[in-house]
Design a protein around this motif. Sequence first.
Motif, PDB file in Angstrom:
ATOM      1  N   ILE A  89       0.842  -1.198   0.000  1.00 41.14           N
ATOM      2  CA  ILE A  89       0.000   0.000   0.000  1.00 41.14           C
ATOM      3  C   ILE A  89       0.878   1.248   0.000  1.00 41.14           C
ATOM      4  CG2 ILE A  89      -1.778   1.289   1.236  1.00 41.14           C
ATOM      5  CD1 ILE A  89      -2.742  -1.362   0.079  1.00 41.14           C
ATOM      6  N   GLU A  90       0.564   2.152  -0.899  1.00 43.24           N
ATOM      7  CA  GLU A  90       1.241   3.447  -0.933  1.00 43.24           C
ATOM      8  C   GLU A  90       0.308   4.501  -0.348  1.00 43.24           C
ATOM      9  OE1 GLU A  90       3.741   4.929  -4.329  1.00 43.24           O
ATOM     10  OE2 GLU A  90       2.038   6.290  -4.577  1.00 43.24           O
ATOM     11  N   VAL A  91       0.853   5.352   0.517  1.00 46.89           N
ATOM     12  CA  VAL A  91       0.096   6.472   1.076  1.00 46.89           C
ATOM     13  C   VAL A  91       0.714   7.754   0.547  1.00 46.89           C
ATOM     14  CG1 VAL A  91      -0.732   7.636   3.145  1.00 46.89           C
ATOM     15  CG2 VAL A  91      -0.424   5.143   3.155  1.00 46.89           C
ATOM     16  N   PHE A 122       0.909  -2.103  10.659  1.00 48.29           N
ATOM     17  CA  PHE A 122       1.322  -1.222  11.758  1.00 48.29           C
ATOM     18  C   PHE A 122       2.484  -0.381  11.242  1.00 48.29           C
ATOM     19  CE2 PHE A 122       3.803  -0.231  15.620  1.00 48.29           C
ATOM     20  CZ  PHE A 122       2.816   0.486  16.295  1.00 48.29           C
ATOM     21  N   ILE A 123       2.269   0.936  11.115  1.00 49.34           N
ATOM     22  CA  ILE A 123       3.183   1.798  10.382  1.00 49.34           C
ATOM     23  C   ILE A 123       3.999   2.713  11.300  1.00 49.34           C
ATOM     24  CG2 ILE A 123       3.375   3.501   8.546  1.00 49.34           C
ATOM     25  CD1 ILE A 123       2.314   0.714   7.709  1.00 49.34           C
ATOM     26  N   ASN A 124       3.297   3.634  11.971  1.00 46.69           N
ATOM     27  CA  ASN A 124       3.935   4.587  12.876  1.00 46.69           C
ATOM     28  C   ASN A 124       5.009   5.414  12.150  1.00 46.69           C
ATOM     29  OD1 ASN A 124       4.180   5.813  15.422  1.00 46.69           O
ATOM     30  ND2 ASN A 124       5.903   4.504  15.985  1.00 46.69           N
ATOM     31  N   LYS A 125       4.623   6.011  10.996  1.00 46.95           N
ATOM     32  CA  LYS A 125       5.553   6.790  10.180  1.00 46.95           C
ATOM     33  C   LYS A 125       4.957   8.144   9.808  1.00 46.95           C
ATOM     34  CE  LYS A 125       8.629   3.432   9.747  1.00 46.95           C
ATOM     35  NZ  LYS A 125       9.988   3.500  10.328  1.00 46.95           N
ATOM     36  N   PHE A 126       5.859   9.139   9.659  1.00 46.62           N
ATOM     37  CA  PHE A 126       5.464  10.454   9.181  1.00 46.62           C
ATOM     38  C   PHE A 126       5.628  10.527   7.667  1.00 46.62           C
ATOM     39  CE2 PHE A 126       6.623  11.348  13.607  1.00 46.62           C
ATOM     40  CZ  PHE A 126       5.556  12.154  14.009  1.00 46.62           C
ATOM     41  N   ILE A 127       4.793  11.351   7.031  1.00 46.03           N
ATOM     42  CA  ILE A 127       4.920  11.610   5.605  1.00 46.03           C
ATOM     43  C   ILE A 127       4.836  13.121   5.409  1.00 46.03           C
ATOM     44  CG2 ILE A 127       4.057  11.142   3.285  1.00 46.03           C
ATOM     45  CD1 ILE A 127       2.702   8.649   4.353  1.00 46.03           C
ATOM     46  N   GLU A 128       5.837  13.695   4.787  1.00 49.25           N
ATOM     47  CA  GLU A 128       5.894  15.135   4.581  1.00 49.25           C
ATOM     48  C   GLU A 128       4.956  15.552   3.446  1.00 49.25           C
ATOM     49  OE1 GLU A 128       7.482  17.029   6.671  1.00 49.25           O
ATOM     50  OE2 GLU A 128       8.297  15.299   7.750  1.00 49.25           O
ATOM     51  N   PRO A 129       4.575  16.827   3.382  1.00 50.38           N
ATOM     52  CA  PRO A 129       3.693  17.313   2.303  1.00 50.38           C
ATOM     53  C   PRO A 129       4.261  17.011   0.918  1.00 50.38           C
ATOM     54  CG  PRO A 129       3.955  18.985   4.005  1.00 50.38           C
ATOM     55  CD  PRO A 129       4.927  17.900   4.330  1.00 50.38           C
ATOM     56  N   GLY A 130       3.409  16.520   0.045  1.00 54.62           N
ATOM     57  CA  GLY A 130       3.815  16.220  -1.323  1.00 54.62           C
ATOM     58  C   GLY A 130       4.608  14.940  -1.484  1.00 54.62           C
ATOM     59  N   MET A 131       4.823  14.194  -0.400  1.00 51.39           N
ATOM     60  CA  MET A 131       5.606  12.969  -0.455  1.00 51.39           C
ATOM     61  C   MET A 131       4.697  11.742  -0.313  1.00 51.39           C
ATOM     62  SD  MET A 131       8.547  14.253  -0.951  1.00 51.39           S
ATOM     63  CE  MET A 131       9.638  12.835  -0.743  1.00 51.39           C
ATOM     64  N   SER A 132       5.275  10.572  -0.547  1.00 55.46           N
ATOM     65  CA  SER A 132       4.524   9.328  -0.392  1.00 55.46           C
ATOM     66  C   SER A 132       5.446   8.258   0.180  1.00 55.46           C
ATOM     67  CB  SER A 132       3.952   8.860  -1.735  1.00 55.46           C
ATOM     68  OG  SER A 132       4.996   8.548  -2.636  1.00 55.46           O
ATOM     69  N   ARG A 133       4.839   7.248   0.795  1.00 57.88           N
ATOM     70  CA  ARG A 133       5.601   6.116   1.332  1.00 57.88           C
ATOM     71  C   ARG A 133       4.826   4.837   1.045  1.00 57.88           C
ATOM     72  NH1 ARG A 133       8.658   7.570   6.948  1.00 57.88           N
ATOM     73  NH2 ARG A 133       9.708   5.668   6.301  1.00 57.88           N
ATOM     74  N   SER A 134       5.575   3.771   0.814  1.00 56.27           N
ATOM     75  CA  SER A 134       4.965   2.471   0.534  1.00 56.27           C
ATOM     76  C   SER A 134       5.154   1.553   1.723  1.00 56.27           C
ATOM     77  CB  SER A 134       5.592   1.844  -0.713  1.00 56.27           C
ATOM     78  OG  SER A 134       5.326   2.633  -1.850  1.00 56.27           O
ATOM     79  N   PHE A 135       4.124   0.741   1.999  1.00 57.80           N
ATOM     80  CA  PHE A 135       4.143  -0.122   3.169  1.00 57.80           C
ATOM     81  C   PHE A 135       3.753  -1.539   2.780  1.00 57.80           C
ATOM     82  CE2 PHE A 135       2.813   4.160   4.597  1.00 57.80           C
ATOM     83  CZ  PHE A 135       3.947   4.480   5.330  1.00 57.80           C
TER      84      PHE A 135
END
Length: 222
Positions: A89-91, A122-135
């Motif tokens: 999953i990408e957020v 279970f993520i517990n991660k920050f994502i900055e504006p305009g960025m994305s993260r995959s889990f």
Amino acid sequence: MKIVSILLFVSIGFINYLSANEIVVNKKGESIILNDDGTWELLKTDEKEEGKIVFLIKNAIDTVNSYQKLNDMDEFSHYTITAGCRYVIEVQNRTNFRIKINSFFIHTNKQALQEIHEGFFFINKFIEPGMSRSFSDKDQGYIQKLLGDFKKLPTIEKEKLWKSQYGCEAQKKSVFIRFKNQFGSDVAISKDSGITDATMHNFVIGSKNGVYPLKRKIDFDY
């Protein structure tokens, strides 16, 4: 033909080739889907996703899992077998504010897949504006059906059958994200945004622009 292929590769700007049937981002910030046959296509941006926290299926893998069980004497008893789909999953943070993703579930509303086990991240991660993260969670990131206990491992033909019945294609267009707030707020955003817990559901959505579509509406199960 070789020159054309090289130019295409450079223009896309892949840092490295991850895998087929997956979403990657080029140097222009555009989302590209890699198909199983080696082709690629540009994913269109949904204007309704701007200003939102967007969940997207980046990758999906058919799975049949066999778990060896022992009796009280630590001797082999049976295999417990499940079949389903494992998701990456990408957020995407399309807001102007810092967000934090703590945890979420992924589930299906397809009636034919009743008694299926939902996936948990279970993520517990920050994502900055305009960025994305995959889990991805190799242990719990599945939507899978418990098939039962077996004395022998399944044949290749049986695995193919189960994947067709309960795998990614079988779950297509039925998958959604669920928040339960079991460990505090599942999704949080900077107070500067003015978005409260009561209005958060207006700013978090699932996207159809992925390897498989997600239901747009998020289930806030609390």
